[in-house]
Design an enzyme around this catalytic site. Structure first.
Site, short mmCIF file in Angstrom:
data_model
loop_
_atom_site.label_atom_id
_atom_site.label_comp_id
_atom_site.label_asym_id
_atom_site.label_seq_id
_atom_site.Cartn_x
_atom_site.Cartn_y
_atom_site.Cartn_z
N SER A 1 0.84 -1.20 0.00
CA SER A 1 0.00 0.00 0.00
C SER A 1 0.87 1.24 0.00
O SER A 1 2.06 1.19 0.27
CB SER A 1 -0.89 -0.01 1.24
N ASP A 2 0.25 2.37 -0.34
CA ASP A 2 0.97 3.64 -0.32
C ASP A 2 0.20 4.64 0.53
O ASP A 2 -0.79 4.28 1.18
CB ASP A 2 1.22 4.15 -1.74
N ALA A 3 0.67 5.87 0.55
CA ALA A 3 0.07 6.88 1.42
C ALA A 3 -1.40 7.13 1.08
O ALA A 3 -2.14 7.67 1.90
CB ALA A 3 0.86 8.18 1.37
N ALA A 4 -1.82 6.75 -0.12
CA ALA A 4 -3.23 6.88 -0.47
C ALA A 4 -4.04 5.69 0.07
O ALA A 4 -5.25 5.64 -0.13
CB ALA A 4 -3.39 7.00 -1.98
N GLY A 5 -3.37 4.74 0.73
CA GLY A 5 -4.07 3.65 1.41
C GLY A 5 -4.37 2.45 0.54
O GLY A 5 -4.99 1.49 1.00
#
Lengths: 169, 169, 169, 169
Positions: D23-27
Site C-alpha cells: 500500500s501507499d500513502a493513499a491507502g
C-alpha cells in the site's frame, strides 16, 4: 535466537518463495527484502492475535511503528527457494514489544534471523502511548515464558536494550 | 552515531525524496525501504572509492554480502520529504567492514540511523575471504580515526561484535 | 512516442541509476520497477506544475489514481547504468490525463517507453470527478500541441482509447 | 479479458493479501506492485508447466524477458484485502507468448487486469530466439482454444499486435 519459535507459538510459520523480484544481480535475496517478508509474518501474527494491522491503521487510534529493526544473514537465499519464517514474541513492555524471526529453507537450513521492536504511538499527537492491555496480553500469551511471569525477559540479542526499552518515537 | 559523517567523509550526502512508493498506508516511509536507501548511499560510496558495485558483481571474483543490518527510527519520514543520508565507515576488519548511516530531513531533523556489516566472500566457493588490501585502505581513508591507526575501533553500537567480527557467510 | 519530450516540456529529465535492488537474478532491471521510476518522474512533473502529489494526497479532496499503465521494453537496463526519463503530457481530457515516458541510457540508447492514464477521483465518495481547471491547464501547457487547441489529441498508442477515455475508477 | 481463466487453466489461482508494503500513502495498492504480483502468478504458472523460472535463469541458455506489460485498474485494492490472480495464456507465437491476468477480491469483485508479453532471447548473444517447442506446447495446452488450432488467436487487447509479434529484444 528463537530456536523454539514454532513450538512456542503453536502457529504454522509464514512461508514464501524467493521471487525473481526478491533477488538481485548477485542472484540472491536483496537484504532489505528480508524485512519485507518479516513484516508479512508480523501481519500474520497480528491477525492470529485478533489485531489485524489494516484495521488498526484504518481505525487511526493507535499506531505501532517500528523503532528498531535488525537482521543477521547466515546463508544466501536464492531465487526459487522456499523459506519458512517462524515468529516469536521476545518481550512485551509497557509501551513496546519485540519480535524475533527465524528464516529457514525448506531443506531445514538456518538462513537468517531478524528482530523488530514496535512502539505504541498516538497517531494524532505523535507521542508514545501504553500498549492496550489486551494486546499486551495476547502477545505474552504467544510465549509461555512471558505469560508465566507477566513481564518476560529482556530481548536476548539486543545491543542496547536500555535505549530500546522506552522508544522515543 | 555518525554525527560527524559529512565532515569526516568529505563527500556530499546521498539525497532522496520520500516517494509515494516509499510510503505505506500509515502515510510514512515503510521501515524496510530505509535499508534500500541506505544501500543506494552505499553504492554511491563504493563508486566514490573506485569500487563500483555493479562492476564488482559482474567481475564475479569477490562478493561483499551483508551479514548484518540494523536501523533505529526516531521520526516518521513522510511522503514528499527530502532526506539526506550521510555515510560513515565505522570499522574495517580483515574480512568485513561496517558502515553507519545517518538520515536527516531537509529541515535538519535527525530521523534515523542504520548500520550494515559487509563481509568478503568468494562467490565461487562460497567461503569468507580477506578484503582486498586496496579496498580496505580506501575504506579506512574515509575515516581519519581508522586511517591513523590502520586498524580502527570496533563497531560502536554492535550488540554482539564478537559474533559479527568473523562472519560465517 | 515522446521523441521530443525534453524539448517540449522544457524541464530536465528525471534521472536514476539502476540500483542493485532494481536488478534481479537475470542481472537487469526487474520490469515492474520501470513503473516505479516512471512514477518518480511523474512526481517530479507534478511538483514542477505546482501540484505536489504528497500535498494533494494529504489534502484529501482529490485523488488521481492510475487507471492504466503500460510499458514496452527494448533494451535491458543493467545494474549501474544511468537512465534518463523524459516525460510528456500526451492528452488531457475532462476527467483524465495521459503521460508518456521515454527511458534512455546515458549513452543515448532508447531503452523503453511507458504510458500512464490518471483519472480524477473524489476520494470520499469514490466516484470520478473532473480535473480541476488549473491542473488541466498546467498539464496542457507542457505540450504546445495540446495548449494550442485546448483539447489535444487522443493518446497516440492506446490500444483501446475509447475504454480509457472515461475511466470507471 | 480472461473471464474463464480459472476454468481454462484448471489450476488454482495465485492468491495474496495486500500487505502494508504493497500500500501507499493513499491507502491502496501502489499500481506498480500489481505487476510484481502478476509476475508471482507467472512464476507459479511456469512451475506448473515444468519450466521453473529460477532453473531457467540459472541454466543461462534461454531468457524470457518481458517486452510489454500493461494493466487496467478498476477498483482500489486496500491494505488487508485478499486478492486472487487468475492467469490465462492468451497467445503463443514463434518467438513470444502473451499472458493475461485477472485480479479479483475475495468478495468476487473484479479489480484489475494485466497482460504481459514474453520473448525468447539468447542471453549470451542478446538476440531473439524461437521458443522451445515443448515450452510452446505446454503453454498452448493451458488454453484449449490455442491447443486446438496449434497457433491461437492474436492478443485480444493489444494496441499494436504487429509491433509486439516479433519483439526486437
Amino acid at each position: 535466537m528463537a530456536t523454539r519459535a514454532t513450538a512456542v507459538t503453536g502457529s504454522p510459520p509464514h512461508r514464501f518463495r524467493v521471487a525473481l523480484h526478491d533477488s538481485d544481480a548477485a542472484g540472491v535475496l536483496f537484504f532489505a527484502h528480508l524485512f519485507r517478508h518479516a513484516h508479512d509474518a508480523y501481519e500474520d501474527l497480528m491477525e492470529a492475535l485478533g489485531w489485524r494491522l489494516d484495521a488498526l491503521i484504518r481505525a487511526g487510534q493507535l499506531a505501532l511503528p517500528l523503532v528498531h529493526a535488525e537482521a543477521d544473514y547466515r546463508l544466501p537465499l536464492r531465487h526459487g527457494e522456499t523459506v519458512e519464517v517462524a515468529v516469536e514474541v521476545l518481550a512485551v513492555g509497557t509501551r513496546s514489544f519485540t519480535l524475533g524471526y527465524r528464516f529457514s529453507t525448506a531443506a531445514g537450513a538456518f538462513a537468517a534471523t531478524a528482530r523488530t521492536i514496535h512502539a505504541g504511538l498516538d497517531p494524532h499527537r505523535g507521542c508514545p502511548v501504553k500498549l492496550p492491555a489486551d494486546l499486551a496480553a495476547a502477545l505474552r500469551a504467544r510465549n509461555p515464558a512471558l505469560a508465566e511471569t507477566g513481564s518476560g525477559p529482556k530481548p536476548r540479542s539486543a545491543g542496547d536494550p536500555g535505549a530500546n526499552a522506552e522508544p522515543a518515537v
